[in-house]
Design a protein around this motif. Structure first.
Motif, PDB file in Angstrom:
ATOM      1  N   PHE A 399       0.833  -1.208   0.000  1.00 29.88           N
ATOM      2  CA  PHE A 399       0.000   0.000   0.000  1.00 29.88           C
ATOM      3  C   PHE A 399       0.864   1.252   0.000  1.00 29.88           C
ATOM      4  CE2 PHE A 399      -1.733   3.335   2.811  1.00 29.88           C
ATOM      5  CZ  PHE A 399      -2.804   3.755   2.042  1.00 29.88           C
ATOM      6  N   PHE A 400       1.828   1.319   0.926  1.00 31.00           N
ATOM      7  CA  PHE A 400       2.651   2.520   1.022  1.00 31.00           C
ATOM      8  C   PHE A 400       3.593   2.657  -0.169  1.00 31.00           C
ATOM      9  CE2 PHE A 400       1.322   2.313   5.492  1.00 31.00           C
ATOM     10  CZ  PHE A 400       0.965   3.637   5.684  1.00 31.00           C
ATOM     11  N   ARG A 401       4.060   1.526  -0.724  1.00 31.78           N
ATOM     12  CA  ARG A 401       4.886   1.607  -1.927  1.00 31.78           C
ATOM     13  C   ARG A 401       4.076   2.151  -3.092  1.00 31.78           C
ATOM     14  NH1 ARG A 401       7.158  -3.929  -3.339  1.00 31.78           N
ATOM     15  NH2 ARG A 401       5.151  -4.197  -4.344  1.00 31.78           N
ATOM     16  N   SER A 402       2.848   1.655  -3.249  1.00 33.06           N
ATOM     17  CA  SER A 402       1.982   2.158  -4.318  1.00 33.06           C
ATOM     18  C   SER A 402       1.596   3.607  -4.065  1.00 33.06           C
ATOM     19  CB  SER A 402       0.715   1.295  -4.424  1.00 33.06           C
ATOM     20  OG  SER A 402       1.027  -0.013  -4.827  1.00 33.06           O
ATOM     21  N   LEU A 403       1.381   3.943  -2.786  1.00 35.62           N
ATOM     22  CA  LEU A 403       1.066   5.331  -2.441  1.00 35.62           C
ATOM     23  C   LEU A 403       2.221   6.242  -2.826  1.00 35.62           C
ATOM     24  CD1 LEU A 403      -0.769   7.423  -1.086  1.00 35.62           C
ATOM     25  CD2 LEU A 403       0.306   6.833   1.098  1.00 35.62           C
ATOM     26  N   GLY A 404       3.444   5.792  -2.518  1.00 36.14           N
ATOM     27  CA  GLY A 404       4.610   6.576  -2.918  1.00 36.14           C
ATOM     28  C   GLY A 404       4.688   6.730  -4.420  1.00 36.14           C
ATOM     29  N   GLY A 405       4.423   5.629  -5.146  1.00 37.71           N
ATOM     30  CA  GLY A 405       4.421   5.697  -6.606  1.00 37.71           C
ATOM     31  C   GLY A 405       3.368   6.646  -7.135  1.00 37.71           C
ATOM     32  N   THR A 406       2.179   6.594  -6.533  1.00 38.31           N
ATOM     33  CA  THR A 406       1.088   7.473  -6.962  1.00 38.31           C
ATOM     34  C   THR A 406       1.450   8.939  -6.745  1.00 38.31           C
ATOM     35  OG1 THR A 406      -0.447   5.746  -6.278  1.00 38.31           O
ATOM     36  CG2 THR A 406      -1.387   7.883  -6.771  1.00 38.31           C
ATOM     37  N   ILE A 407       1.969   9.232  -5.555  1.00 36.90           N
ATOM     38  CA  ILE A 407       2.380  10.612  -5.264  1.00 36.90           C
ATOM     39  C   ILE A 407       3.515  11.033  -6.191  1.00 36.90           C
ATOM     40  CG2 ILE A 407       3.399  12.115  -3.516  1.00 36.90           C
ATOM     41  CD1 ILE A 407       1.980  10.387  -1.397  1.00 36.90           C
ATOM     42  N   GLY A 408       4.465  10.111  -6.401  1.00 35.17           N
ATOM     43  CA  GLY A 408       5.598  10.435  -7.261  1.00 35.17           C
ATOM     44  C   GLY A 408       5.179  10.754  -8.683  1.00 35.17           C
ATOM     45  N   VAL A 409       4.315   9.897  -9.251  1.00 37.11           N
ATOM     46  CA  VAL A 409       3.851  10.141 -10.622  1.00 37.11           C
ATOM     47  C   VAL A 409       3.092  11.455 -10.712  1.00 37.11           C
ATOM     48  CG1 VAL A 409       2.291   9.310 -12.420  1.00 37.11           C
ATOM     49  CG2 VAL A 409       3.810   7.712 -11.280  1.00 37.11           C
ATOM     50  N   SER A 410       2.237  11.720  -9.718  1.00 37.05           N
ATOM     51  CA  SER A 410       1.446  12.951  -9.735  1.00 37.05           C
ATOM     52  C   SER A 410       2.322  14.190  -9.600  1.00 37.05           C
ATOM     53  CB  SER A 410       0.406  12.923  -8.605  1.00 37.05           C
ATOM     54  OG  SER A 410      -0.499  11.859  -8.778  1.00 37.05           O
ATOM     55  N   VAL A 411       3.224  14.160  -8.615  1.00 35.84           N
ATOM     56  CA  VAL A 411       4.074  15.329  -8.364  1.00 35.84           C
ATOM     57  C   VAL A 411       5.026  15.574  -9.540  1.00 35.84           C
ATOM     58  CG1 VAL A 411       5.923  16.234  -6.915  1.00 35.84           C
ATOM     59  CG2 VAL A 411       3.946  15.148  -5.865  1.00 35.84           C
ATOM     60  N   LEU A 412       5.739  14.515  -9.955  1.00 40.89           N
ATOM     61  CA  LEU A 412       6.707  14.682 -11.035  1.00 40.89           C
ATOM     62  C   LEU A 412       6.027  14.972 -12.362  1.00 40.89           C
ATOM     63  CD1 LEU A 412       9.304  11.904 -10.140  1.00 40.89           C
ATOM     64  CD2 LEU A 412       9.273  14.305  -9.490  1.00 40.89           C
ATOM     65  N   GLY A 413       4.842  14.389 -12.566  1.00 43.72           N
ATOM     66  CA  GLY A 413       4.087  14.694 -13.780  1.00 43.72           C
ATOM     67  C   GLY A 413       3.653  16.139 -13.832  1.00 43.72           C
ATOM     68  N   ALA A 414       3.221  16.665 -12.670  1.00 44.91           N
ATOM     69  CA  ALA A 414       2.825  18.071 -12.602  1.00 44.91           C
ATOM     70  C   ALA A 414       4.031  18.989 -12.835  1.00 44.91           C
ATOM     71  CB  ALA A 414       2.189  18.367 -11.248  1.00 44.91           C
ATOM     72  N   VAL A 415       5.177  18.621 -12.247  1.00 47.56           N
ATOM     73  CA  VAL A 415       6.404  19.413 -12.444  1.00 47.56           C
ATOM     74  C   VAL A 415       6.810  19.394 -13.911  1.00 47.56           C
ATOM     75  CG1 VAL A 415       8.873  19.520 -11.931  1.00 47.56           C
ATOM     76  CG2 VAL A 415       7.230  19.088 -10.092  1.00 47.56           C
ATOM     77  N   LEU A 416       6.762  18.201 -14.528  1.00 49.53           N
ATOM     78  CA  LEU A 416       7.136  18.066 -15.933  1.00 49.53           C
ATOM     79  C   LEU A 416       6.224  18.898 -16.826  1.00 49.53           C
ATOM     80  CD1 LEU A 416       8.947  16.598 -18.042  1.00 49.53           C
ATOM     81  CD2 LEU A 416       7.191  14.822 -18.132  1.00 49.53           C
ATOM     82  N   ALA A 417       4.915  18.795 -16.595  1.00 49.85           N
ATOM     83  CA  ALA A 417       3.959  19.538 -17.415  1.00 49.85           C
ATOM     84  C   ALA A 417       4.189  21.036 -17.294  1.00 49.85           C
ATOM     85  CB  ALA A 417       2.531  19.193 -16.988  1.00 49.85           C
ATOM     86  N   HIS A 418       4.462  21.501 -16.078  1.00 50.52           N
ATOM     87  CA  HIS A 418       4.673  22.939 -15.856  1.00 50.52           C
ATOM     88  C   HIS A 418       5.935  23.420 -16.562  1.00 50.52           C
ATOM     89  CE1 HIS A 418       4.385  26.768 -13.756  1.00 50.52           C
ATOM     90  NE2 HIS A 418       5.643  26.639 -13.367  1.00 50.52           N
ATOM     91  N   ARG A 419       7.032  22.660 -16.430  1.00 52.23           N
ATOM     92  CA  ARG A 419       8.292  23.076 -17.042  1.00 52.23           C
ATOM     93  C   ARG A 419       8.227  23.004 -18.567  1.00 52.23           C
ATOM     94  NH1 ARG A 419      12.707  23.700 -13.701  1.00 52.23           N
ATOM     95  NH2 ARG A 419      14.126  23.382 -15.460  1.00 52.23           N
ATOM     96  N   VAL A 420       7.538  21.972 -19.088  1.00 51.29           N
ATOM     97  CA  VAL A 420       7.405  21.848 -20.540  1.00 51.29           C
ATOM     98  C   VAL A 420       6.605  23.020 -21.103  1.00 51.29           C
ATOM     99  CG1 VAL A 420       6.264  20.521 -22.359  1.00 51.29           C
ATOM    100  CG2 VAL A 420       7.724  19.361 -20.700  1.00 51.29           C
ATOM    101  N   THR A 421       5.505  23.361 -20.446  1.00 53.97           N
ATOM    102  CA  THR A 421       4.671  24.477 -20.904  1.00 53.97           C
ATOM    103  C   THR A 421       5.461  25.783 -20.887  1.00 53.97           C
ATOM    104  OG1 THR A 421       2.682  23.388 -20.069  1.00 53.97           O
ATOM    105  CG2 THR A 421       2.540  25.749 -20.478  1.00 53.97           C
ATOM    106  N   ASP A 422       6.182  26.041 -19.790  1.00 50.84           N
ATOM    107  CA  ASP A 422       6.983  27.269 -19.684  1.00 50.84           C
ATOM    108  C   ASP A 422       8.064  27.308 -20.755  1.00 50.84           C
ATOM    109  OD1 ASP A 422       5.484  28.081 -17.579  1.00 50.84           O
ATOM    110  OD2 ASP A 422       6.975  27.653 -16.025  1.00 50.84           O
ATOM    111  N   SER A 423       8.713  26.160 -20.998  1.00 47.34           N
ATOM    112  CA  SER A 423       9.797  26.096 -21.982  1.00 47.34           C
ATOM    113  C   SER A 423       9.284  26.351 -23.396  1.00 47.34           C
ATOM    114  CB  SER A 423      10.488  24.728 -21.912  1.00 47.34           C
ATOM    115  OG  SER A 423      11.512  24.634 -22.864  1.00 47.34           O
ATOM    116  N   ILE A 424       8.164  25.703 -23.739  1.00 51.05           N
ATOM    117  CA  ILE A 424       7.591  25.892 -25.079  1.00 51.05           C
ATOM    118  C   ILE A 424       7.180  27.345 -25.280  1.00 51.05           C
ATOM    119  CG2 ILE A 424       5.643  25.307 -26.574  1.00 51.05           C
ATOM    120  CD1 ILE A 424       5.762  22.481 -25.452  1.00 51.05           C
ATOM    121  N   THR A 425       6.532  27.920 -24.250  1.00 54.47           N
ATOM    122  CA  THR A 425       6.070  29.308 -24.346  1.00 54.47           C
ATOM    123  C   THR A 425       7.246  30.271 -24.516  1.00 54.47           C
ATOM    124  OG1 THR A 425       4.168  28.790 -22.940  1.00 54.47           O
ATOM    125  CG2 THR A 425       4.756  31.112 -23.180  1.00 54.47           C
ATOM    126  N   SER A 426       8.316  30.064 -23.713  1.00 60.31           N
ATOM    127  CA  SER A 426       9.459  30.973 -23.784  1.00 60.31           C
ATOM    128  C   SER A 426      10.210  30.825 -25.105  1.00 60.31           C
ATOM    129  CB  SER A 426      10.408  30.712 -22.612  1.00 60.31           C
ATOM    130  OG  SER A 426      10.917  29.397 -22.658  1.00 60.31           O
TER     131      SER A 426
END
Length: 521
Positions: A399-426
């Motif tokens: 449970f906690f391993r999957s929870l960590g994976g879920t949080i990791g995918v969500s957090v890193l995915g959000a970071v990736l999406a934000h940086r990609v959008t900023d990079s493309i725009t700039s």
């Protein structure tokens, strides 16, 4: 059980695990093509993975508790059926939203397979011997993880199309059900007046879901300090506090707090969270990096991840046999988490022009680290509980391993999406083009439909942003190293149950005192 009987029973369990894990890894390579064809966004890309991890995380403790009460064999078969049904529905999806919903249903079965295979193995094999068989488990995981991306790439590049990434696992699942029916025979210990803590499980699932939804949309759809943030974070925390309160008072909690409070179990949970966040959160974006950031085909992207899976296969097999030989487990967990940090630290320097040999070295280290730590963390916890609590303890770690994976995918995915959008725009602004030029309503992941000038900008943005999320993964993985340092030095027991181990120890002590008593007399 004899070695032959154990291998026969393991064949069905490992086949079931292979079906679930390979289906998940097939999708990892195919996702850029799938989301591109469905005209989805980067957030939807992330949620195709997150939805499965979220529901599997929420249901894992329930599956584990049920396995302590009812037939483990029947529950494994039921979880496979649910997983395959979700896969078939996902294959017929027409929009990204439909695909996310199907993957969420699929995750219910995945949570069962992941937890129950570990539980069934623990019910058959003593902890000391389990290290030897964990090598087989690691081998199947590596095979599924290596074969999945390759098979996914071949399917996507073939006339079959991406939908067969979901359909292909159904025949193998049917075979797994037949093999399990013929080979897996475990006793069922029925207990009267037992209640499943559905309230606690629901509160855990709801609280985690609210927090993850906030993570996915903060800083893109609304600001960090905003009414939306307060409306999600505060209720999410309160719901999780209520879940802990319920778990501390019910007779049959899905996450048993007395087990969680044990030193090694608590440290294994912390390490599993860190390993899960780093591993799932980082590796899920490798296929996207090679295809979007470097321009490789899905098949080539699958081949390029082989060092990661090769390291996992070799290290899990070798460390498993060494643990069985010595009975010591802490050195391997500590070494594994440290190597994991080193691998992610190397990948943190990657961009869209990094030499492949450098990437392969980093991926190899990550694979070795995961192989030496992930399964052994479960083994360490199983060694510290009695047989009647194996299901709850195993599913708690899962449970906690999957929870960590879920949080990791969500957090890193959000970071990736934000940086990609900023990079493309700039980059568009630097070239003198308006921010919305060239793409229109076309997804940035659907590269074939974008103008050549915009394709180069998108590739560079994804390639350069991926290194940043691996840097975050490295910092997260350090937590696993710290937790491993404080592990107690234990020797794995050679019996299935703690009570039996204790009685055997007493018997040995009694025998040892006989000669002394005889001399005294």
């Amino acid at each position: 059980m004899s070695h032959r009987q154990i291998l026969e029973a393991l064949s069905g369990l490992l086949l079931a695990l292979f079906v679930a894990m390979s289906s998940a890894t097939i999708v990892s390579t195919a996702l850029p093509t799938i989301i591109g064809s469905l005209n989805g966004t980067q957030n939807q890309y992330t949620w195709v993975v997150t939805a499965t991890l979220l529901t599997s995380t929420a249901t894992t403790p329930i599956w584990g508790k049920l396995s302590d009460l009812y037939s483990k064999k029947l529950l494994v078969q039921l979880s496979i059926i649910i997983y395959v049904a979700g896969s078939i529905v996902a294959g017929f999806s027409q929009t990204a939203g439909e695909l996310i919903a199907a993957r969420a249903f699929q995750g219910i079965g995945l949570g069962g397979v992941q937890a129950l295979v570990q539980v069934a193995i623990a019910a058959m094999i003593a902890p000391r011997e389990r290290g030897r068989y964990n090598g087989y488990l690691g081998g199947v995981l590596a095979l599924a993880t290596v074969g999945g991306p390759l098979l996914g790439g071949v399917i996507v590049d073939s006339p079959l199309g991406w939908r067969w990434c979901f359909f292909a696992g159904a025949p193998v699942a049917v075979l797994a059900l037949i093999v399990l029916q013929r080979t897996l025979h475990l006793p069922v210990f029925k207990r009267d007046n037992v209640k499943i803590d559905y309230v606690g499980a629901s509160l855990i699932a709801l609280g985690v879901s609210v927090i993850l939804i906030w993570i996915s949309f903060v800083d893109s759809s609304f600001a960090w300090i905003s009414w939306q943030t307060f409306a999600m974070v505060i209720p999410g925390i309160l719901i999780l506090v209520a879940a802990v309160w319920v778990e501390s008072r019910v007779a049959e909690p899905v996450v048993p707090l007395p087990i969680v409070k044990q030193r090694n179990t608590a440290l294994a949970i912390v390490a599993s969270l860190a390993v899960g966040m780093a591993m799932f959160g980082g590796s899920v974006f490798l296929g996207q990096y090679f295809q979007i950031g470097r321009g490789y085909s899905p098949t080539e992207a699958g081949l390029l991840t082989i060092p990661l899976m090769g390291g996992l296969l070799v290290s899990s097999t070798v460390s498993g046999r060494m643990i069985t030989k010595t009975g010591k487990i802490k050195p391997y967990i500590l070494a594994g988490t440290a190597i994991l940090v080193a691998g992610f630290a190397m990948l943190a320097f990657m961009d869209h022009e990094t030499p492949l040999w450098f990437l392969w070295t980093g991926m190899l280290l990550v694979g070795i680290g995961v192989g030496m730590s992930m399964q052994n963390l479960v083994l360490a916890v199983q060694n510290s509980v009695s047989l009647k609590d194996i299901g709850a303890a195993s599913s708690t770690i899962a449970f906690f391993r999957s929870l960590g994976g879920t949080i990791g995918v969500s957090v890193l995915g959000a970071v990736l999406a934000h940086r990609v959008t900023d990079s493309i725009t700039s980059q568009l602004a630097a070239s003198g083009a308006p921010a919305g030029s060239g793409g229109g309503s076309i997804s940035a992941l659907n590269l074939s439909s974008l103008p050549d000038s915009l394709q180069h900008i998108v590739r560079a943005a994804y390639g350069d942003a991926t290194g940043h999320i691996f840097m975050i993964s490295a910092f997260i993985a350090v937590i696993g190293v710290v937790a491993s340092l404080f592990f107690k030095n234990i020797t794995l027991r050679t019996s299935l149950d703690m009570t039996k181990a204790a009685s055997e120890t007493r018997s040995a002590e009694d025998e040892a005192t006989i000669p002394a008593e005889a001399v005294t007399r």
